[in-house]
Design a protein around this motif. Structure first.
Motif, PDB file in Angstrom:
ATOM      1  N   ARG A   1      -3.258   6.587  -8.091  1.00  0.00           N
ATOM      2  CA  ARG A   1      -4.544   7.288  -8.189  1.00  0.00           C
ATOM      3  C   ARG A   1      -4.401   8.612  -7.447  1.00  0.00           C
ATOM      4  NH1 ARG A   1      -7.600   3.689  -6.332  1.00  0.00           N
ATOM      5  NH2 ARG A   1      -7.878   4.384  -4.183  1.00  0.00           N
TER       6      ARG A   1
ATOM      7  N   ASN B   1      -3.328   6.393  -3.060  1.00  0.00           N
ATOM      8  CA  ASN B   1      -3.053   4.967  -3.216  1.00  0.00           C
ATOM      9  C   ASN B   1      -3.545   4.173  -2.011  1.00  0.00           C
ATOM     10  OD1 ASN B   1      -1.795   5.735  -5.577  1.00  0.00           O
ATOM     11  ND2 ASN B   1      -0.120   4.279  -5.326  1.00  0.00           N
ATOM     12  N   ASN B   2      -3.851   2.890  -2.242  1.00  0.00           N
ATOM     13  CA  ASN B   2      -4.396   2.036  -1.187  1.00  0.00           C
ATOM     14  C   ASN B   2      -3.420   1.901  -0.015  1.00  0.00           C
ATOM     15  OD1 ASN B   2      -6.624   1.630  -2.752  1.00  0.00           O
ATOM     16  ND2 ASN B   2      -6.030  -0.414  -3.444  1.00  0.00           N
ATOM     17  N   LYS B   3      -4.002   1.718   1.170  1.00  0.00           N
ATOM     18  CA  LYS B   3      -3.245   1.453   2.398  1.00  0.00           C
ATOM     19  C   LYS B   3      -2.285   2.589   2.749  1.00  0.00           C
ATOM     20  CE  LYS B   3      -3.416  -3.568   1.715  1.00  0.00           C
ATOM     21  NZ  LYS B   3      -2.627  -4.814   1.580  1.00  0.00           N
ATOM     22  N   GLN B   4      -2.554   3.759   2.236  1.00  0.00           N
ATOM     23  CA  GLN B   4      -1.731   4.914   2.552  1.00  0.00           C
ATOM     24  C   GLN B   4      -2.638   6.093   2.870  1.00  0.00           C
ATOM     25  OE1 GLN B   4       1.092   5.814  -0.551  1.00  0.00           O
ATOM     26  NE2 GLN B   4       1.627   3.673  -0.871  1.00  0.00           N
TER      27      GLN B   4
ATOM     28  N   ASP C   1       3.660   0.254  -5.388  1.00  0.00           N
ATOM     29  CA  ASP C   1       2.412  -0.137  -6.041  1.00  0.00           C
ATOM     30  C   ASP C   1       2.597  -0.105  -7.553  1.00  0.00           C
ATOM     31  OD1 ASP C   1       1.117  -0.342  -3.591  1.00  0.00           O
ATOM     32  OD2 ASP C   1       0.500   1.766  -3.613  1.00  0.00           O
TER      33      ASP C   1
ATOM     34  N   SER D   1      -1.848   2.804 -14.342  1.00  0.00           N
ATOM     35  CA  SER D   1      -1.125   1.615 -13.888  1.00  0.00           C
ATOM     36  C   SER D   1       0.154   1.473 -14.697  1.00  0.00           C
ATOM     37  CB  SER D   1      -1.995   0.362 -14.057  1.00  0.00           C
ATOM     38  OG  SER D   1      -2.184   0.071 -15.431  1.00  0.00           O
TER      39      SER D   1
END
Length: 261
Positions: free
Chosen positions: A144, A118-121, A140, A160
């Motif tokens: 992903r 996942n983004n920002k992780q 989130d 999602s």
């Protein structure tokens, strides 16, 4: 964030200038009806008329007629409460169970390696549990992740919250890795069992053909020829890619594949 949520919920927007200037304006004039309808819909009402009709008149009216601007302030109060509800981050829980595509059974003998991206992780590494499942909670609204297994093909999954958050994921067998394991370790019985599994999976009259490279045409395989190809750890087996398959009553009746160079 409010504007984004407004667009998402009611597919509309209000300019910030118009929105804030109304509070500074002492006029009794109401905003346009389309703006009032949009704000009312965002708060869960059908339109401005529906919002006004929902107000208990005997409790809020001291006069026979309620001032229009008072109604707007009431609507905006409801609006802020509603927007705060939607904008406060909430945890979403995704649950996935991994199913062997060939056997149509949960993958429990060998845990699936999972890398959450996942983004920002930073990537998070975990494994499927004893039931062949994996659960992930996040603020989130998506997930992903990559799945890896010694005897199944690597895949990247994206889901999602707009879709189902509980899902069985079909995972393809890596026949090359599996056959290499059987050959290298003398697992003759396992090799025979795999051939029997494939024989049950593929119909006797199945149409099987390989698409040759550079537009050279196709090569037709019998059922036994294809099973032999799938149970011999050669370079071509490692590079097989299934293009299309069709099943009837659980059996493969048509299969098209190619060997990637």
């Amino acid at each position: 964030m409010f504007q984004e949520d407004l667009r998402k919920q009611v597919k509309g927007s209000i300019s910030e200038k118009s929105f804030y200037s109304y509070f500074k304006n002492t006029t009794e004039k109401l905003p346009r009806v389309d703006v009032l309808n949009m704000l009312s819909e965002y708060c869960g009402y059908k339109n401005w008329v529906h919002f006004k009709s929902s107000i208990p008149q005997n409790k809020i009216l001291e006069k026979k007629k309620l001032k229009p601007k008072w109604l707007v302030f009431l609507l905006l109060g409801v609006l802020f409460i509603t927007s705060a509800y939607f904008l406060i981050p909430r945890n979403h829980t995704f649950t996935f169970c991994f199913i062997d595509q060939d056997r149509n059974k949960p993958i429990i003998n060998t845990p699936i390696d999972i890398i959450v991206l996942n983004n920002k992780q930073s990537p998070f590494y975990t494994k499927s549990d004893s039931l062949g499942c994996f659960r992930w909670s996040t603020k989130d609204d998506f997930i992903r992740f990559v799945i890896k297994s010694p005897y199944h093909k690597t895949d990247t999954i994206f889901r999602s919250t707009a879709k189902i958050t509980n899902e069985n994921i079909q995972v393809s067998t890596d026949d090359y890795a599996l056959m290499l394991h059987y050959y290298a370790n003398g697992r003759l019985e396992d090799w025979k069992n795999r051939k029997n599994e494939l024989s049950k999976m593929i119909a006797d009259n199945a149409i099987i053909f390989q698409v040759l490279p550079s537009g050279l045409g196709i090569e037709v395989y019998s059922k036994n020829e294809f099973i032999t190809k799938l149970t011999t750890p050669t370079k071509s087996l490692k590079n097989i890619e299934i293009i299309e398959s069709k099943r009837i009553k659980g059996q493969i009746v048509k299969l098209k594949f190619r060997v990637k160079s």
